[in-house]
Write an enzyme that holds these catalytic residues in place. Structure first.
Site, short mmCIF file in Angstrom:
data_model
loop_
_atom_site.label_atom_id
_atom_site.label_comp_id
_atom_site.label_asym_id
_atom_site.label_seq_id
_atom_site.Cartn_x
_atom_site.Cartn_y
_atom_site.Cartn_z
N HIS A 134 0.80 -1.23 0.00
CA HIS A 134 0.00 0.00 0.00
C HIS A 134 0.83 1.28 0.00
CE1 HIS A 134 -3.70 -2.18 0.47
NE2 HIS A 134 -3.39 -2.64 1.66
N ALA A 135 2.10 1.21 0.39
CA ALA A 135 2.90 2.43 0.50
C ALA A 135 2.98 3.15 -0.84
CB ALA A 135 4.29 2.10 1.02
#
Length: 391
Positions: free
Chosen positions: A141-142
């Site tokens: 998700h980063a």
């Protein structure tokens, strides 16, 4: 002779910890490692300790202002001014939130995980291993400028960017986490050399709210992002039907040089954060398929990473031990070792299962099964029709 299978792990990765009440608990890694050992699946020649990614390697996908913010946060300093100006705040970098709290030495812990997955890619591409499992990896998700969804640095993105830079490699990325692999998708959204494929619970009901079939890529990368949002309560058979229909077509026609698979196991019926209804049978079968495709399409070059999974007692250790057994060409265990059960049962809030594969009928049947399966089939057809690989 190269090692056929390698696992990248050391106890140092357990430093990536947001706090005792946070669902992303590194205890799941420790328990998984212990289960692999007790099951006789680990030998010294299998294991490599991760090395930290350098700032230059992180900067392949992350903005340097963001990297500096992560360093300052982990040292207890004040937040820097955001690149676009405005009041300094950790929230502008996605830090200090409920999902991604700040913890001491955050940069160092996060860099080690990113470096572990980068090491896995390097071992495979340099011919020193055929398949590599970065157990602590999978932080999908980063984003380029900020943390998101329990993920500080995008280890997968770093590895893919390095593969593109150093080898001009065509990378097929397969994500079967219940949550959409948004961070990896956006990082390579315009790159036709990276095919991102994500099977996940629909974003209508689940974080991060993305992953619709119409997210197909942009510019030269149009058609190289494939999303299959699954209906809530999707079970093993429907999920496997879609995977077996889609992946062989996509992988064979894309012709990757390497496959990277993200193996979040939070689609299990028992997971507390999602609404899917898989069993551990799914997490035995997905690696089998990816393993087969790696040998058919790219001479076996395969990097696997972990990911989500929040039923840390009854699901994660079993799912990732099954993955390692498949990846390392070892027989799939049937029974959980007594020593492991004796060690961890006193701490578990629930009775631990004594088999790796959930028994048929272990969970209540889903009343809308036929409707869910039909909706998923329609979704898959619509998703594939938007790719250059489907006729």
């Amino acid at each position: 002779m190269k090692d056929r299978a390698v696992i990248v792990y050391s106890p140092e990765v357990l430093r990536y910890r947001f706090g005792p009440e946070h669902p992303f608990d590194p205890l799941r890694l420790r328990m998984t490692w212990d289960l692999m050992q007790e099951s006789g699946l680990l030998r010294p020649e299998h294991v490599r300790a991760p090395q930290s990614a350098t700032e230059e390697e992180l900067a392949l996908v992350h903005d340097r202002h963001y990297i500096e913010a992560v360093k300052r946060a982990g040292q207890g300093d004040e937040p820097p001014v955001p690149p676009g100006g405005g009041e300094p705040s950790w929230e502008s970098f996605g830090l200090g939130t409920e999902d991604t709290p700040i913890f001491p030495d955050m940069h160092e812990a996060s860099s080690l995980i990113a470096g572990g997955t980068l090491m896995a890619a390097r071992l495979v591409m340099e011919g020193k291993a055929e398949h590599v499992f970065s157990l602590a990896g999978g932080l999908h998700h980063a984003q380029r400028h900020m943390a998101s969804g329990f993920c500080v640095y995008n280890d997968i993105g770093v590895a893919i960017a390095w593969l593109r830079k150093e080898f001009d490699a065509r990378v097929a990325y397969i994500d079967t986490d219940a949550h959409h692999g948004d961070g990896v998708q956006w990082l390579f959204y315009d790159d036709p050399g990276v095919l991102t494929i994500s099977f996940h619970e629909t974003g209508k009901y689940l974080y991060p709210g993305t992953g619709d079939i119409h997210e197909r890529g942009t510019g030269a990368g149009y058609g190289y992002s494939v999303n299959v949002p699954l209906e809530p309560f999707t079970e093993d058979d429907s999920w496997l039907e879609l995977l077996h229909q889609a992946l062989p077509i996509l992988i064979s026609r894309f012709e990757p040089d390497i496959i990277i698979s993200q193996n979040g196991c939070d689609g299990h019926h028992l997971d507390p954060l999602t609404h899917l209804s898989a069993t551990t049978r799914l997490y035995r079968e997905i690696p089998k398929l990816v393993h087969q495709l790696a040998h058919e399409a790219c001479n076996g070059r395969w990097v696997a990473v972990g990911g989500g999974g929040y039923e840390i007692w009854r699901v994660v250790p079993r799912a990732w031990t099954l993955l390692w057994a498949e990846l390392s060409h070892q027989p799939i265990p049937e029974v959980i070792p007594d020593r492991w059960l004796e060690r961890w049962s006193p701490y578990s809030p629930d009775l631990l299962p004594d088999r790796f594969i959930d028994a048929p009928g272990a969970f209540p049947p889903i009343p809308r099964r036929v409707e869910i399966e039909n909706r998923n089939r329609i979704t898959l057809r619509r998703a594939l029709m938007g790719t250059p690989f489907y006729t």
